[in-house]
Scaffold this active site. Structure first.
Site, PDB file in Angstrom:
ATOM      1  N   THR A 119       0.833  -1.204   0.000  1.00  0.00           N
ATOM      2  CA  THR A 119       0.000   0.000   0.000  1.00  0.00           C
ATOM      3  C   THR A 119       0.866   1.251   0.000  1.00  0.00           C
ATOM      4  OG1 THR A 119      -1.704   1.237   1.189  1.00  0.00           O
ATOM      5  CG2 THR A 119      -0.176  -0.041   2.547  1.00  0.00           C
ATOM      6  N   ALA A 120       0.348   2.281  -0.640  1.00  0.00           N
ATOM      7  CA  ALA A 120       0.970   3.606  -0.530  1.00  0.00           C
ATOM      8  C   ALA A 120       0.246   4.423   0.523  1.00  0.00           C
ATOM      9  CB  ALA A 120       0.920   4.319  -1.877  1.00  0.00           C
ATOM     10  N   SER A 121      -0.677   3.768   1.276  1.00  0.00           N
ATOM     11  CA  SER A 121      -1.455   4.433   2.306  1.00  0.00           C
ATOM     12  C   SER A 121      -2.184   5.639   1.717  1.00  0.00           C
ATOM     13  CB  SER A 121      -0.547   4.816   3.479  1.00  0.00           C
ATOM     14  OG  SER A 121      -1.302   5.273   4.571  1.00  0.00           O
ATOM     15  N   HIS A 122      -2.002   6.819   2.333  1.00  0.00           N
ATOM     16  CA  HIS A 122      -2.698   8.016   1.845  1.00  0.00           C
ATOM     17  C   HIS A 122      -1.871   8.789   0.820  1.00  0.00           C
ATOM     18  CE1 HIS A 122      -0.116   9.458   5.110  1.00  0.00           C
ATOM     19  NE2 HIS A 122      -0.054  10.576   4.431  1.00  0.00           N
TER      20      HIS A 122
END
Length: 498
Positions: A119-122
């Site tokens: 994931t790249a998160s936000h």
């Protein structure tokens, strides 16, 4: 394993063959890179081999749950990571697209020791990364990340037999069951559900409906181009949009989730954006009635109310201020047996008997709905107004290169400590103390404060200020903290101010 190289030119033979990894992608508590500028697919395979090697080195049973967020390139990156894990002799349990907390849940549900969430998160599109952990509900902290970085960058990954792959279905359904159980609202509640078209779009609306909450949709169609805004409930752009939706729909509140669903943002029935640390105080007040004498951990960016709020004091609460970062906070909550941890960025860590100790935006949404159910005569704005009044900035991030930010911060901390030791004032008030557990939090004699620290996952410093007195004092604290920051020419513009 060959040593990855820090830079390979795209559209070359080498780019498709040789592992390329920019070293700065190894952060304090997860890994983040721009893709494909800073890591290529062979580089991600090298990371998987390194992670598998680290598991063997630490005596972790060789089984891992793996998942990916909803971005168009995340599956390719996950598959490259899985190849490396299998090469290291690891049995992979692929649970498919997921929220980060669903991947953490899978460790418990499937009874596996390790997790790797792509994931790249936000972060905006163009970024990727991995959140990983071995000891549930914990994720890698600085020690584990440093060890992993050395294994990968020094080419110390070891291939072993025994690797395998299995796709596991049904985890999403089990996760939602675990979150909601048989809980149903006993009061009517209308909630704006804001997901910014990110991964949480596949979870949050269904979650609310199962609890009997009326849902007002806000950008809940999955769309990895993020056509409206980047899903980040700490960004004013998303919060303002949530506020507009509340006012237009007459909803009781808005709950918004970031790109991988481990954070939650709150806007009340008056359209007022409540920063997550204040939501934490509201939740701590409610939970400490059910569980008196609890300990709550707050990160250094959070309001001073955890320590000073009269109602928390009356309920016997102990407040513990700790390092910002989901891994630091999870570890601290577990170490000291806290009931919950609250981070200003919107990570909440609800431990037993409320949650499992990891950060889960969906769990927070459920607990806020339960809180509203326990307070049927109160609106969210009533609960906000019941808190002692303070004035706070949003989280503001001036640019500072990853290769420079920690050195710059060290100098800034020294300057702020020297200011206090010399008996100088800040915003015309005496400095009571400078807490240096994570950057410098300069606390004044009236409890107001200003913080500067280094961002753990982007090329930025982080600045937050709070006044217990007035907006005028808040602006003065910020101006004087910023004046010290401006003595460092390597610090650039802010992403947002107030």
């Amino acid at each position: 394993m060959t040593k990855p190289i820090p830079e390979v030119r795209p559209n070359t033979w080498s780019f498709l063959r040789d592992p390329m990894i920019t070293p700065t992608g190894f952060r304090e508590y997860d890994a983040r890179w721009k893709y494909p500028e800073e890591i290529n697919l062979p580089g991600m395979t090298a990371l998987g081999l390194g992670l598998g090697t680290q598991m063997h080195k630490r005596g972790i049973p060789p089984v891992i749950a793996v998942a990916n967020d909803y971005r168009d390139y995340s599956v390719s990156i996950k598959h490259a990571l899985i190849i490396g894990l299998m090469q290291a002799g690891i049995e992979v349990r692929d649970i498919g697209p997921a929220l980060s907390p669903m991947a953490y849940f899978a460790q418990f549900h499937l009874d596996v020791p390790a997790v790797a969430m792509v994931t790249a998160s936000h972060n905006p599109n163009g970024w990727t990364g991995v959140k990983m952990g071995f000891e549930r509900p914990l994720t890698h902290g600085p020690d584990e990340m440093g060890e992993l970085r050395d294994i990968v960058l020094n080419g110390e990954g070891v291939a072993r037999p025994g690797g395998s792959y299995q796709f596991v279905d049904g985890v999403k359904e089990a996760y939602l069951d675990d979150l909601v159980g048989d809980f149903k609202m006993s009061r009517p509640l209308k909630v704006v559900c804001a997901t910014g078209n990110g991964t949480a779009s596949a979870f949050a609306p269904e979650l609310f409906e199962r609890m009997g909450v009326e849902v007002v949709d806000s950008h809940n169609a999955l769309d990895y181009t993020f056509p409206h805004y980047n899903p980040n409930p700490e960004a004013m752009e998303m919060l303002h949009d949530m506020s507009d939706s509340v006012k237009a729909s007459g909803a009781d509140m808005a709950l918004g989730f970031d790109g991988d669903g481990d954070r939650c943002g709150v806007v009340d029935d008056e359209g007022e954006e409540i920063f997550a640390d204040k939501v934490g105080v509201i939740m701590a007040r409610d939970l400490s009635k059910l569980y008196p004498n609890s300990t709550f951990v707050a990160d250094v960016k959070s309001t001073g109310l955890f320590a000073s709020d009269p109602e928390l004091k009356a309920n016997g609460v102990t407040a513990d201020y700790w390092k910002t970062g989901h891994s630091h906070m999870k570890r601290r909550v577990k170490e000291i047996g806290a009931l919950a941890g609250f981070e200003k960025s919107g990570h909440y860590f609800l431990a037993e008997p409320v949650g499992r100790g990891y950060d889960c935006g969906m769990r927070v949404a459920v607990e806020i709905c339960k809180l509203m159910d326990r307070n049927p005569d109160k609106s969210m704005s009533d609960l906000r107004k019941a808190l002692p009044k303070t004035w706070a900035t949003p989280t503001m991030s001036p640019y500072c290169a990853d290769t420079e930010k920690y050195t710059v911060l060290k100098r800034l901390v020294a300057k702020l400590v020297a200011k206090a030791e010399a008996g100088e004032t800040l915003a015309d008030r005496p400095i009571k103390e400078v807490v240096t557990v994570n950057g410098a939090r300069v606390i004044l004699d009236n409890g107001s404060w200003g913080l500067v620290r280094a961002s753990s996952n982007t090329p930025n410093l982080v600045v937050v200020c709070e006044s217990s007195e007035s907006e005028a004092e808040l602006r003065q604290i910020f101006a004087e903290i910023d004046a010290v920051i401006r003595t460092e020419p390597l610090v650039g513009d802010y992403d947002q101010t107030f």
